[in-house]
Write an enzyme that holds these catalytic residues in place. Structure first.
Site, PDB file in Angstrom:
ATOM      1  N   ASP A 252       5.225   0.588  11.928  1.00 18.11           N
ATOM      2  CA  ASP A 252       3.973  -0.017  11.466  1.00 18.11           C
ATOM      3  C   ASP A 252       3.804  -1.470  11.929  1.00 18.11           C
ATOM      4  OD1 ASP A 252       3.261   2.318  10.250  1.00 18.11           O
ATOM      5  OD2 ASP A 252       3.831   1.710   8.226  1.00 18.11           O
TER       6      ASP A 252
ATOM      7  N   LYS B 183       0.837  -1.204   0.000  1.00 16.47           N
ATOM      8  CA  LYS B 183       0.000   0.000   0.000  1.00 16.47           C
ATOM      9  C   LYS B 183       0.877   1.262   0.000  1.00 16.47           C
ATOM     10  CE  LYS B 183      -1.409   1.630   4.078  1.00 16.47           C
ATOM     11  NZ  LYS B 183      -1.184   3.012   4.523  1.00 16.47           N
ATOM     12  N   ASN B 184       1.886   1.282   0.865  1.00 15.03           N
ATOM     13  CA  ASN B 184       2.672   2.510   1.015  1.00 15.03           C
ATOM     14  C   ASN B 184       3.639   2.742  -0.141  1.00 15.03           C
ATOM     15  OD1 ASN B 184       1.282   3.080   3.285  1.00 15.03           O
ATOM     16  ND2 ASN B 184       2.903   2.552   4.729  1.00 15.03           N
TER      17      ASN B 184
ATOM     18  N   ARG C 215      -8.393  -0.115   5.308  1.00 12.28           N
ATOM     19  CA  ARG C 215      -7.576   0.903   4.639  1.00 12.28           C
ATOM     20  C   ARG C 215      -6.304   0.294   4.081  1.00 12.28           C
ATOM     21  NH1 ARG C 215      -6.475   6.181   7.975  1.00 12.28           N
ATOM     22  NH2 ARG C 215      -5.313   6.444   6.050  1.00 12.28           N
TER      23      ARG C 215
ATOM     24  N   ILE D  73       8.992   6.954  16.551  1.00 11.00           N
ATOM     25  CA  ILE D  73       8.630   7.687  15.321  1.00 11.00           C
ATOM     26  C   ILE D  73       7.403   8.584  15.546  1.00 11.00           C
ATOM     27  CG2 ILE D  73       8.066   7.469  12.857  1.00 11.00           C
ATOM     28  CD1 ILE D  73      10.818   6.291  13.507  1.00 11.00           C
TER      29      ILE D  73
ATOM     30  N   ARG E  40       1.703  14.607  13.137  1.00  5.51           N
ATOM     31  CA  ARG E  40       2.014  14.377  11.721  1.00  5.51           C
ATOM     32  C   ARG E  40       1.918  15.614  10.822  1.00  5.51           C
ATOM     33  NH1 ARG E  40      -0.587   8.886   9.674  1.00  5.51           N
ATOM     34  NH2 ARG E  40       1.227   8.848   8.335  1.00  5.51           N
TER      35      ARG E  40
ATOM     36  N   ARG F 195      -4.035  10.915   5.012  1.00  8.70           N
ATOM     37  CA  ARG F 195      -2.988  11.937   5.024  1.00  8.70           C
ATOM     38  C   ARG F 195      -2.052  11.813   3.830  1.00  8.70           C
ATOM     39  NH1 ARG F 195      -3.119  13.798   9.960  1.00  8.70           N
ATOM     40  NH2 ARG F 195      -1.076  14.719   9.840  1.00  8.70           N
TER      41      ARG F 195
ATOM     42  N   CYS G 257      -4.188  13.397  14.141  1.00  7.00           N
ATOM     43  CA  CYS G 257      -4.441  12.048  13.652  1.00  7.00           C
ATOM     44  C   CYS G 257      -4.279  11.089  14.809  1.00  7.00           C
ATOM     45  CB  CYS G 257      -3.462  11.798  12.511  1.00  7.00           C
ATOM     46  SG  CYS G 257      -2.729  10.208  12.353  1.00  7.00           S
TER      47      CYS G 257
HETATM   48  N1  EPU Z   1       7.184  14.585  10.435  1.00  6.58           N
HETATM   49  C1  EPU Z   1       7.341  15.918  10.681  1.00  6.58           C
HETATM   50  N2  EPU Z   1       7.252  16.791   9.622  1.00  6.58           N
HETATM   51  C2  EPU Z   1       7.030  16.365   8.340  1.00  6.58           C
HETATM   52  C3  EPU Z   1       6.865  14.991   8.104  1.00  6.58           C
HETATM   53  C4  EPU Z   1       6.957  14.116   9.172  1.00  6.58           C
HETATM   54  O1  EPU Z   1       7.547  16.339  11.803  1.00  6.58           O
HETATM   55  O2  EPU Z   1       6.939  17.214   7.437  1.00  6.58           O
HETATM   56  C5  EPU Z   1       7.260  13.632  11.551  1.00  6.58           C
HETATM   57  C6  EPU Z   1       5.961  12.859  11.739  1.00  6.58           C
HETATM   58  O3  EPU Z   1       5.032  13.547  12.512  1.00  6.58           O
HETATM   59  C7  EPU Z   1       6.459  11.583  12.395  1.00  6.58           C
HETATM   60  C8  EPU Z   1       7.826  11.369  11.745  1.00  6.58           C
HETATM   61  O4  EPU Z   1       8.212  12.644  11.217  1.00  6.58           O
HETATM   62  O5  EPU Z   1       6.597  11.782  13.766  1.00  6.58           O
HETATM   63  C9  EPU Z   1       7.855  10.364  10.624  1.00  6.58           C
HETATM   64  O6  EPU Z   1       6.822  10.620   9.731  1.00  6.58           O
HETATM   65  P1  EPU Z   1       6.858  10.248   8.186  1.00  6.58           P
HETATM   66  O7  EPU Z   1       6.698  11.502   7.399  1.00  6.58           O
HETATM   67  O8  EPU Z   1       8.026   9.389   7.892  1.00  6.58           O
HETATM   68  O9  EPU Z   1       5.523   9.395   8.047  1.00  6.58           O
HETATM   69  P2  EPU Z   1       4.591   9.419   6.795  1.00  6.58           P
HETATM   70  O10 EPU Z   1       5.419   9.579   5.600  1.00  6.58           O
HETATM   71  O11 EPU Z   1       3.464  10.344   7.025  1.00  6.58           O
HETATM   72  C10 EPU Z   1       4.729   6.876   6.264  1.00  6.58           C
HETATM   73  C11 EPU Z   1       3.755   5.734   6.156  1.00  6.58           C
HETATM   74  C12 EPU Z   1       3.246   5.388   7.544  1.00  6.58           C
HETATM   75  C13 EPU Z   1       4.440   5.012   8.420  1.00  6.58           C
HETATM   76  C14 EPU Z   1       5.469   6.146   8.441  1.00  6.58           C
HETATM   77  C15 EPU Z   1       6.721   5.818   9.193  1.00  6.58           C
HETATM   78  C16 EPU Z   1       2.818   6.064   3.946  1.00  6.58           C
HETATM   79  C17 EPU Z   1       1.662   6.425   3.126  1.00  6.58           C
HETATM   80  N3  EPU Z   1       2.666   6.139   5.283  1.00  6.58           N
HETATM   81  O12 EPU Z   1       4.004   7.957   6.828  1.00  6.58           O
HETATM   82  O13 EPU Z   1       2.387   4.276   7.387  1.00  6.58           O
HETATM   83  O14 EPU Z   1       4.015   4.742   9.720  1.00  6.58           O
HETATM   84  O15 EPU Z   1       5.831   6.492   7.095  1.00  6.58           O
HETATM   85  O16 EPU Z   1       7.338   4.702   8.655  1.00  6.58           O
HETATM   86  O17 EPU Z   1       3.854   5.683   3.431  1.00  6.58           O
HETATM   87  C18 EPU Z   1       0.554   2.885   7.901  1.00  6.58           C
HETATM   88  O18 EPU Z   1       0.731   2.318   6.821  1.00  6.58           O
HETATM   89  O19 EPU Z   1      -0.198   2.431   8.809  1.00  6.58           O
HETATM   90  C19 EPU Z   1       1.264   4.134   8.184  1.00  6.58           C
HETATM   91  C20 EPU Z   1       0.878   4.996   9.121  1.00  6.58           C
END
Ligand code: EPU
Length: 418
Positions: A306, A22-23, A398, A328, A121, A92, A116
């Site tokens: 995850d 999915k991701n 999801r 994280i 996030r 998101r 969230c």
């Molecule tokens: N963060 C910031 N600022 C940003 C972006 C992120 O402070 O601009 C923080 C976030 O709040 C968090 C940390 O950095 O504390 C890591 O967040 P990241 O951006 O890596 O997460 P994401 O890209 O929003 C993806 C996956 C998530 C997974 C995380 C971490 C997708 C669509 N989602 O989210 O997957 O948990 O990386 O590996 O790729 C899931 O599939 O259940 C899921 C939540």
């Protein structure tokens, strides 16, 4: 609203095939916005987040056909460079259209994600990256607008913190920028590498994906491509943990065993017997008692956040005390309260959960709060005495393709009721 009714006690036995990630599929779908040509994606899991992304892309201007797990996208022109609140609040990852829209159309308007279930996030890293690439960013009425009417310009971007979708968003923006972009402190997740591989097939020039420094030489135009999405390591890991918690004998096929290195190493410490007959297969065998083993989530190649909730469910069945640390996200322990309702002995202390095992879990009515939390409740229910009813399984829909079918096929007593 659908519920799962699970009768615990069955040891799982058999084979579970892994779906596409999915991701990985989410950014790959968004990447199709970067060209007017046809992009064909194979092994796209039919889960709700993917449907949400497809709806968003259709509103933006993509023509999409879906045949089984093959999705064909064609975007002759960007009709509306916008991700509305109604979609962003349900997913998101909608912010993944930001980079491709600014790169292709010079403009994007995307609703800011609010809070969230697993933490704040924010997307500040995506925005500052785009700003460095020359986009003008403004915020109003809960939306962020990015504009680069004269195109983006390659630059050096050092992320303050590692972000998976942030790296993907900026990568998709930089492939059409003028000149070279270097992303430092980039996410190294396999999903980033998969996106880079798709973009390379589309004509992008990228090196270093999978390391913390990614270099992109912008090109004027991208073209169509065909690409198969990688296996879902989180789905595969969830089934590895399902096998382990029930003391079952289960073979997970079609995965990339390498992507699950942190999990299998940890499980070996916890006394779970795991074989890896080849690169795409993981075989979990029954091997007596499980021992407590501390775990801390990390960015890839560390232990995936995850899989933290599902691992915590396993630790309720381990002998001894384990500390499960979430580094994280700041609020990713919602499942702990529900596991406690089933009889687990867990104490929360900030970002740590102290789990004392082994607990005799008993079936109860519980509520799914987010995707992976729901998966941990399913795992706990598989070993609980009696019946567990999990409410709000739309969270699990999801991201897991036919979880009840896959688990039932290896002997779990699970059914979906409306
Ligand atoms: N963060 C910031 N600022 C940003 C972006 C992120 O402070 O601009 C923080 C976030 O709040 C968090 C940390 O950095 O504390 C890591 O967040 P990241 O951006 O890596 O997460 P994401 O890209 O929003 C993806 C996956 C998530 C997974 C995380 C971490 C997708 C669509 N989602 O989210 O997957 O948990 O990386 O590996 O790729 C899931 O599939 O259940 C899921 C939540």
């Amino acid at each position: 609203m659908d519920k799962f009714v699970i009768e615990g006690g069955a040891k799982l036995h058999g084979t579970i095939p892994t779906s596409g990630s999915k991701n990985s599929a989410l950014p790959a779908l968004a990447a199709a916005l970067l060209t007017e040509d046809k992009v064909v994606l194979k092994r796209v899991p039919r889960v709700r987040d993917i449907r949400t992304m497809e709806r968003l892309l259709q509103d933006i201007g993509s023509y999409i056909t879906v045949e089984n797990e093959q999705v064909t996208l064609e975007t002759p022109r960007i009709v509306s460079p916008e991700a509305p609140y109604e979609l962003v609040k349900t997913m998101r990852a909608s912010s993944l259209v930001l980079g491709p829209l600014v790169a292709r159309a010079g403009r994007a308007r995307v609703s800011l994600p609010g809070g969230c279930a697993i933490g704040a996030r924010p997307i500040d890293q995506h925005l500052s990256g785009l700003q460095l690439l020359g986009a003008q960013i403004s915020q109003e009425h809960g939306y962020v607008e990015a504009a680069a009417p004269n195109g983006l310009k390659g630059t050096r971007i050092v992320f303050d913190r590692i972000t998976v979708t942030g790296t993907e968003d900026i990568l998709m923006a930089a492939v059409l920028a003028n000149g070279e972009t270097v992303i430092e402190n980039a996410a190294r997740e396999p999903e980033v590498v998969d996106l880079a591989n798709l973009l390379l097939k589309m004509g992008a020039k990228i090196t270093g994906a999978g390391t913390s420094v990614i270099r992109i030489e912008g090109v004027a135009k991208l073209h169509g491509a065909e690409h198969e999405i990688i296996a879902d390591r989180i789905e595969a890991g969830t089934y590895v943990l399902a096998a382990a918690i029930t003391g079952g004998d289960v073979t997970i096929t079609g995965c990339v065993a390498d992507h699950l290195g942190a999990l299998t190493a940890k499980l070996a410490k916890a006394g779970v017997r795991i074989l890896q007959p080849d690169d795409t297969t993981i075989h979990v065998l029954p091997d007596g008692a499980i021992h407590a083993a501390d775990m801390s989530t990390e960015e890839y190649p560390g232990f995936a956040t995850d899989l933290q909730a599902q691992y915590m469910a396993l630790m309720t069945q381990a002998n001894g005390i384990s500390i499960v640390k979430e580094t994280i996200f700041e609020n990713r322990f919602m499942h702990a309260q529900e596991l406690m309702r089933m009889g687990a002995n867990i104490r929360l202390d900030g970002r740590e959960a102290i789990v004392a095992g082994r607990s005799n879990l008993s079936g109860a009515g519980v509520i799914a709060s987010d995707l992976r939390a729901s998966a941990s409740l399913v795992l706990a229910a598989l070993v609980a005495k009696g019946e567990t009813v999990i409410d709000r399984v739309y969270h699990i829909d999801r991201g897991y393709e036919n979880i009840e079918g896959k688990l039932a096929a290896v002997g779990a007593n699970i059914r979906r009721v409306e």
